[in-house]
Design a protein around this motif. Structure first.
Motif, PDB file in Angstrom:
ATOM      1  N   GLU A   1       0.822  -1.203   0.000  1.00  0.00           N
ATOM      2  CA  GLU A   1       0.000   0.000   0.000  1.00  0.00           C
ATOM      3  C   GLU A   1       0.857   1.255   0.000  1.00  0.00           C
ATOM      4  O   GLU A   1       0.477   2.291  -0.566  1.00  0.00           O
ATOM      5  N   ILE A   2       2.033   1.173   0.618  1.00  0.00           N
ATOM      6  CA  ILE A   2       2.923   2.334   0.679  1.00  0.00           C
ATOM      7  C   ILE A   2       3.420   2.692  -0.713  1.00  0.00           C
ATOM      8  O   ILE A   2       3.646   3.868  -1.029  1.00  0.00           O
ATOM      9  N   CYS A   3       3.610   1.716  -1.566  1.00  0.00           N
ATOM     10  CA  CYS A   3       4.070   1.944  -2.941  1.00  0.00           C
ATOM     11  C   CYS A   3       2.924   2.260  -3.889  1.00  0.00           C
ATOM     12  O   CYS A   3       3.075   2.157  -5.114  1.00  0.00           O
TER      13      CYS A   3
ATOM     14  N   ILE B   1      10.934   3.888  -0.625  1.00  0.00           N
ATOM     15  CA  ILE B   1      11.511   4.954   0.215  1.00  0.00           C
ATOM     16  C   ILE B   1      10.766   6.265  -0.016  1.00  0.00           C
ATOM     17  O   ILE B   1      10.485   7.027   0.929  1.00  0.00           O
ATOM     18  N   HIS B   2      10.415   6.571  -1.275  1.00  0.00           N
ATOM     19  CA  HIS B   2       9.647   7.787  -1.575  1.00  0.00           C
ATOM     20  C   HIS B   2       8.273   7.735  -0.904  1.00  0.00           C
ATOM     21  O   HIS B   2       7.779   8.757  -0.391  1.00  0.00           O
ATOM     22  N   GLY B   3       7.643   6.556  -0.895  1.00  0.00           N
ATOM     23  CA  GLY B   3       6.345   6.431  -0.234  1.00  0.00           C
ATOM     24  C   GLY B   3       6.441   6.691   1.253  1.00  0.00           C
ATOM     25  O   GLY B   3       5.548   7.323   1.850  1.00  0.00           O
ATOM     26  N   LEU B   4       7.519   6.254   1.893  1.00  0.00           N
ATOM     27  CA  LEU B   4       7.694   6.510   3.328  1.00  0.00           C
ATOM     28  C   LEU B   4       7.934   7.988   3.602  1.00  0.00           C
ATOM     29  O   LEU B   4       7.421   8.552   4.593  1.00  0.00           O
ATOM     30  N   ARG B   5       8.716   8.654   2.755  1.00  0.00           N
ATOM     31  CA  ARG B   5       8.991  10.079   2.965  1.00  0.00           C
ATOM     32  C   ARG B   5       7.735  10.920   2.780  1.00  0.00           C
ATOM     33  O   ARG B   5       7.568  11.955   3.437  1.00  0.00           O
ATOM     34  N   CYS B   6       6.844  10.464   1.905  1.00  0.00           N
ATOM     35  CA  CYS B   6       5.574  11.169   1.748  1.00  0.00           C
ATOM     36  C   CYS B   6       4.732  11.087   3.011  1.00  0.00           C
ATOM     37  O   CYS B   6       3.881  11.966   3.256  1.00  0.00           O
ATOM     38  N   LEU B   7       4.947  10.074   3.805  1.00  0.00           N
ATOM     39  CA  LEU B   7       4.236   9.921   5.080  1.00  0.00           C
ATOM     40  C   LEU B   7       4.972  10.602   6.228  1.00  0.00           C
ATOM     41  O   LEU B   7       4.514  10.538   7.379  1.00  0.00           O
ATOM     42  N   GLY B   8       6.123  11.235   5.927  1.00  0.00           N
ATOM     43  CA  GLY B   8       6.895  11.905   6.960  1.00  0.00           C
ATOM     44  C   GLY B   8       7.848  11.001   7.704  1.00  0.00           C
ATOM     45  O   GLY B   8       8.339  11.364   8.777  1.00  0.00           O
TER      46      GLY B   8
END
Length: 526
Positions: A434-436, A457-464
């Motif tokens: 789901e993060i991707c 990694i980009h998906g995690l950074r979008c979540l802060g």
């Protein structure tokens, strides 16, 4: 003239083509001694045929079932030949003794005269029937090689092994691996008063007959349990032909008779009294338990109760006997089903697991699974030839397109990878993240690798979330945010503990933390 030892023909099944070919045992000129010799030879051939098949373990489940049924036919033939030999050796008609006496010449002729007489009879027989085939027992029981084909196969027909074995089972049974109870589940739901359950739940309650009320056990219920018992007996005979299924079924009937007689004796010695019982109120005349006392009290004025009470005084009634007979037959069918499910416990558990697993598969996954199972049952090896990449497979056409009906991934050589490799690495298993952005990764290897790739990694950074190394195996956004908030709380608590750990002392000797000291000093209180 002595009649032949056997009349008619016996159905035998070969190992590879599995066709039932008639083996004639009709010899008009066969004597008693010759028929006995023939039977003894047949027994030796049958024993050797069984040994040959047991020494060659089957490579597939279809071959295993076919081999068991073939051996069962041989054992049945052995019993028939042995029975004939025992009867013939007892010589109830005295034919064997008369023939032995004739061979020795008897009182009117010499042994040589008898020899020429029988020789003349044989020649006359073959003169009348010049094209009479001669049975070759060695050929009848010989195990065919893979290179040999039957006439139907040589003409381009389908192998009879598929016809015989697959016609024996339904598609849901998968050649005896699973039970096919779909129709019985529908009939179960139509029984009056039963709780509606799914097909998966049905496997847990199929033999729980105590949960069904006595009022629901009507004619439709009797037909249901009779059909279910017959199906389980048939399935046992088809899947375990060498385990004496008929003997096991007869043993179940014998055990029921013993238990039923014991219960009848106990019931005759201990008679229920009218009035309150464990689950309601009991009436001995009607042999019925009422759930409510008001209904129990009201039924005494009914015609049915008065008739039953009168019959009880006069020594019973034919109606009660009929009810007892029905209850006995229903109890027998229920007992058979319970015991048969105990014998088929593995198939029952496997069927439930298979139904649960298939409900979670996509249409494409089911199609691939059926194709893989068909390959396995046909004894085919998963190779490049099967995947369209081998010689003569037509993998590369004139237009350069790759033949890839299973949609397998392309390997380093530009051709589809072998099916066995696709299955080994689990490339047919989907792993969504789901993060991707709900991207689906095919196979565990690709799924494990994507946690360090830019997309995740980009998906995690979008979540802060900054530290991605702590979030392996986490694919849900909610789980990732929950873990990140927990990490931040623990970090703040750890910093607070570090601040409280440093203590200072003012001019008056008061001990306090460094933070409190600095705050008081800034305010001019020290």
């Amino acid at each position: 003239m002595r009649e032949p030892a056997f009349s008619g023909s016996l159905q035998l099944q070969s190992d590879t083509d599995k066709q039932f070919v008639p083996v004639s045992l009709v010899y008009s000129a066969m004597s008693v001694l010759e028929s006995q010799r023939y039977a003894l030879e047949d027994l030796d051939r049958l024993e050797q045929a069984i040994a040959d098949r047991l020494l060659a373990p089957p490579k597939s489940h279809r071959a295993k079932i076919a081999q068991q049924h073939e051996i069962a036919k041989f054992l049945e033939r052995i019993q028939q030949q042995s029975k004939f030999l025992l009867t013939s050796l007892e010589d109830p008609d005295g034919l064997r003794a008369n023939e032995i006496e004739k061979i020795h010449g008897g009182q009117t002729s010499t042994p040589l005269d008898e020899f020429y007489k029988q020789y003349k009879e044989i020649k006359d027989f073959h003169r009348r029937y010049p094209n009479e085939p001669v049975d070759n027992l060695e050929e009848n029981y010989r195990k065919k090689r893979k290179t040999e084909t039957t006439e139907d196969e040589a003409a381009g027909g389908q192998s009879s092994a598929v016809d015989v074995i697959e016609s024996m089972f339904t598609g849901e049974e998968h050649l005896g691996r699973y039970l096919d109870l779909v129709a019985f589940h529908e009939r179960y739901l139509n029984i009056r008063g039963v709780k509606r359950v799914s097909y998966v739940q049905y496997f847990d309650v199929v033999d729980k007959f105590a949960q069904i009320s006595k009022s629901s056990k009507d004619e439709e219920y009797f037909k249901y349990i009779t059909a279910l018992s017959s199906y389980l007996q048939s399935f046992l005979r088809r899947t375990q032909p060498l385990n004496d299924p008929d003997g096991m079924i007869d043993k179940i009937g014998e055990d029921f008779e013993k238990e039923w007689e014991e219960k009848a004796k106990e019931a005759s010695t201990v008679e229920k009294a009218d009035g309150p019982v464990e689950n309601g109120w009991y009436c001995s005349a009607c042999d019925k338990v009422f759930e409510k006392q008001t209904v129990y009290d009201a039924h005494f004025t009914g015609k049915k109760h008065k008739k039953n009470a009168e019959n009880k005084k006069t020594g019973g009634s034919s109606h009660t006997s009929v009810q007892d007979l029905k209850a006995r037959v229903i109890a027998l069918r229920e007992y058979e089903i319970v015991k048969l499910f105990e014998i088929l416990a593995k198939e029952r558990a496997d069927t439930k697991v298979n139904v649960e697993r298939k409900s979670a598969l996509t249409v494409r996954e089911r199609q691939l699974e059926m194709e893989a199972l068909e390959r396995e049952e046909n004894g085919e090896e998963d190779s490049e030839d099967e995947d369209g990449a081998g010689e003569g497979s037509g993998g590369d056409g004139e237009d350069g397109k790759i033949y890839n009906p299973l949609k397998l991934p392309i390997g380093w050589d530009g051709k589809p990878i072998p099916f066995w490799l696709w299955k080994l690495h689990g490339l047919g298993v989907e792993y969504p993240c789901e993060i991707c952005g709900n991207f689906v990764y095919m196979g565990r290897k690709a799924f494990d690798k994507h946690f360090v790739e830019p997309r995740h990694i980009h998906g995690l950074r979008c979540l802060g979330i900054q530290n991605s190394s702590l979030f392996r195996e986490i694919t849900s956004i909610q789980d990732a945010l929950t873990l990140w908030n927990k990490i931040k709380r623990e970090k703040r608590a750890q910093e607070s503990m570090q601040e409280q750990a440093i203590e200072v002392e003012d001019d008056e000797g008061n001990v306090m933390s460094e933070k409190v000291y600095n705050d008081l000093k800034k305010q001019g209180l020290l």
